[in-house]
Design an enzyme around this catalytic site. Structure first.
Site, PDB file in Angstrom:
ATOM      1  CG  ASP A  78      -2.141  -0.890   1.009  1.00 38.79           C
ATOM      2  OD1 ASP A  78      -2.087  -1.748   0.105  1.00 38.79           O
ATOM      3  OD2 ASP A  78      -3.129  -0.733   1.739  1.00 38.79           O
ATOM      4  CB  CYS A 119       2.117  -6.175   4.218  1.00 44.09           C
ATOM      5  SG  CYS A 119       3.787  -6.104   4.901  1.00 44.09           S
ATOM      6  CE  LYS A 121      -5.965  -2.902   2.197  1.00 41.92           C
ATOM      7  NZ  LYS A 121      -4.582  -2.642   2.572  1.00 41.92           N
ATOM      8  CB  CYS A 192       4.957  -0.149   8.186  1.00 40.78           C
ATOM      9  SG  CYS A 192       5.327  -0.059   6.417  1.00 40.78           S
ATOM     10  CD  GLU A 446      -4.356   2.197   2.862  1.00 34.62           C
ATOM     11  OE1 GLU A 446      -3.196   2.650   2.790  1.00 34.62           O
ATOM     12  OE2 GLU A 446      -4.643   1.192   3.524  1.00 34.62           O
ATOM     13  CB  SER A 472      -2.486   4.528   5.453  1.00 33.51           C
ATOM     14  OG  SER A 472      -1.420   3.960   6.168  1.00 33.51           O
TER      15      SER A 472
END
Length: 558
Positions: A78, A119, A121, A192, A446, A472
């Site tokens: 993303d 991560c 989806k 992240c 997002e 996000s």
């Protein structure tokens, strides 16, 4: 065994012949067949190393008397897809992933499943697919990324890089500073480092009981993570033929409610609402978005994690006791906050799993007697602008929890970015970004770039943003997404005009545009939702089938 469909009896001679071509021997046909659903993808920081983790998992499966069959799913990063048309494909990728799990497992009649997501989806997509298949299943993610640091020791993460763009654009950051953040915000492999969507979902899997303790917080690419992966591989072999551990027996209504409770306690990404609603539908759970506020009112917000005005990251949560400590603490409220009798994939109840957990650092995980808030870190707002609801991450609010301002409308994220950077948005405004919902986008982009620009330009406490798109997990500020009905399906957000007054009251769970009924009827009588010209065949299919955000943006099957 379920796999007997492809390996037992004289009539399966051709099937066994094909399986022998992959390396199977006589003794292998007596063993359980385990699907290893890997999301190894070289362009995603949380996934480029998962091929090595899959090797470890397959080795452990063989050692424990089963036969592994690895297959891969797609995935979208993303952060890399952010701010351009690539983001249109992010949410739709969830459905492709779910479909691929269903296809591979059912086409080959595999006995059990171990999923390796990490991560965005990919986590909910794999869960949705696993629920359709309903075999004994274990999830083990790749693990979170380390946090980065400025030269003065201030923590950095992906959100730091996005917000630095706004500061640089405003002239408050040098090119050298911007470059330093670029090179240091994401210092290693992993999802992240803050409580963004990936880590939100990876922690919720612990609450749902479908992953082992530590799944959401043990850092990627560490010895501790490797040990967790080995334990998960061993466990899938132990339960491969035990119907008690079919995933629907674990991920039931109580597990869904436990996930929402932990989400509230930690102020997870607003995307978790979208995904958990979709997961609930796949699990056959009758759960309405209106129920979320009832859960939130029971749960204290006890962990504030970056980017929610915090320098705490996932590695800090792990050091402070991890998810077990969070769950143990909120369970102290004797109000049905958690369903402690829920079965977990390790065979113990949730109560047994967390009974010895303690908070090791109360600066990271607060007690219920000293919460950040006595209600949860997410809320659903209703009103004429969102008859079916919209979502706000209250844990990320900067400034007041109520806001009244004049609408500044944009019909796409792209237009909003241009307008914000041009200076069209001023203190006291409510930015309205529409035609970015599941159908209107299509794909529900997002809005991290617009919200980061607003915060980076110093307007985080003075500007609200509402959208039928989504945010996000890195988003902070008075940012409200998932507005339903969306503009593309005739929602009221589509008829808002520049200068209209919008009132938001988070504590009253309300959001309204101040228009009288005659004005609304007049505007609706001439309103025709815009339909974007798109090229991709998949996005055209998706637009025809997708439901709105309050229904989890699942695809219609009837």
């Amino acid at each position: 065994m379920r796999s007997d469909k492809i390996k037992s009896g004289f009539e399966k001679t051709p099937h066994r012949s094909l399986l022998r071509a992959t390396g199977l021997k006589d003794e292998d046909f007596k063993k359980p067949f385990i699907g290893v659903a890997n999301s190894f993808i070289e362009i995603i920081p949380g996934h480029f190393f998962l091929n090595e983790y899959a090797k470890i998992i397959k080795d452990e499966i063989r050692k424990n008397g089963c036969v592994p069959f690895e297959f891969n799913t797609i995935g979208v990063d993303d952060g890399i897809a952010m701010g351009h048309d690539g983001m249109l494909y992010s949410l739709p990728s969830r459905e492709i992933i779910a479909n691929s799990i269903e296809t591979m497992m059912n086409a080959h009649s595999l006995d059990a499943l171990i999923c390796i997501p990490n991560c965005d989806k990919i986590v909910p997509g794999m869960i949705m697919g696993a629920l359709r298949v309903n075999v004994p299943t274990v999830f083990v993610s790749g693990g979170p990324m380390k946090k980065g640091y400025k030269t003065d020791g201030t923590p950095l993460d992906l959100n730091s890089a996005f917000e630095a763009v706004g500061k640089y654009n405003k002239g408050e950051m040098s090119e050298e500073e911007l470059y330093y953040i670029e090179c240091n915000a994401c210092p290693s492999g992993g999802s992240c480092s803050g409580m963004f969507t990936a880590n939100s979902m990876n922690t919720l899997m612990e609450a749902m009981g479908i992953a082992l303790p530590g799944n959401g917080t043990i850092l990627a690419l560490t010895k501790e993570r490797e040990e967790l992966i080995r334990k998960a591989a061993k466990r899938v072999c132990e339960i491969a033929l035990d119907d008690r551990f079919k995933i629907r027996n674990i991920l039931n209504e109580n597990a869904v409610r436990n996930a929402f409770a932990i989400d509230m306690a930690m102020g997870g990404s607003s995307n978790t609402i979208l995904h958990m609603l979709a997961i609930a539908k796949e699990a056959g759970v009758n759960f309405d978005i209106k129920n979320i506020n009832d859960i939130s009112k029971k749960v204290a917000h006890i962990a504030k994690i970056a980017p929610s005005l915090s320098t705490v990251h996932m590695e800090d949560v792990h050091r402070a006791g991890g998810m077990n400590a969070v769950m143990r603490e909120i369970s102290k409220r004797d109000n049905g906050t958690l369903y402690l009798d829920s079965l977990t994939v390790t065979g113990e109840s949730l109560k047994e799993r967390i009974k010895d957990a303690v908070i090791k650092d109360e600066n990271v995980i607060h007690t219920i007697d000293n919460p950040y808030s006595h209600v949860g870190g997410l809320a659903i707002l209703f009103g004429n602008l969102a008859l079916e609801g919209c979502v706000i991450k209250t844990a990320g609010i900067i400034g007041s929890r109520s806001f009244t301002g004049k609408a500044v409308c944009f019909d796409s994220q792209k237009d909003a970015i241009v307008g914000i950077m041009r200076g069209d948005v001023k203190k006291g405004d409510v930015v309205v970004i529409r035609y970015e919902g599941p159908k209107g986008g299509p794909g529900m982009q997002e809005m991290l770039s617009p919200t980061s620009l607003i915060v980076g330009m110093g307007l985080g406490a003075d500007v609200a943003l509402i959208t039928d798109g989504r945010f996000s997990g890195a988003t902070r500020g008075l940012s409200i997404g998932h507005v339903s009905p969306e503009a593309a399906e005739g929602g009221l957000i589509g008829i808002v005009e520049n200068g209209d007054t919008i009132e938001i009251d988070v504590d009253a769970y309300s959001i309204n545009v101040k228009l009288d009924e005659d004005t609304i009827k007049q505007r609706e009588s001439v309103f025709k939702p815009k339909v974007k010209d798109i090229q991709g065949s998949w996005l055209k299919q998706y637009r025809q089938l997708v439901t709105n955000a309050s229904n989890g943006a699942v695809l219609k099957t009837e």
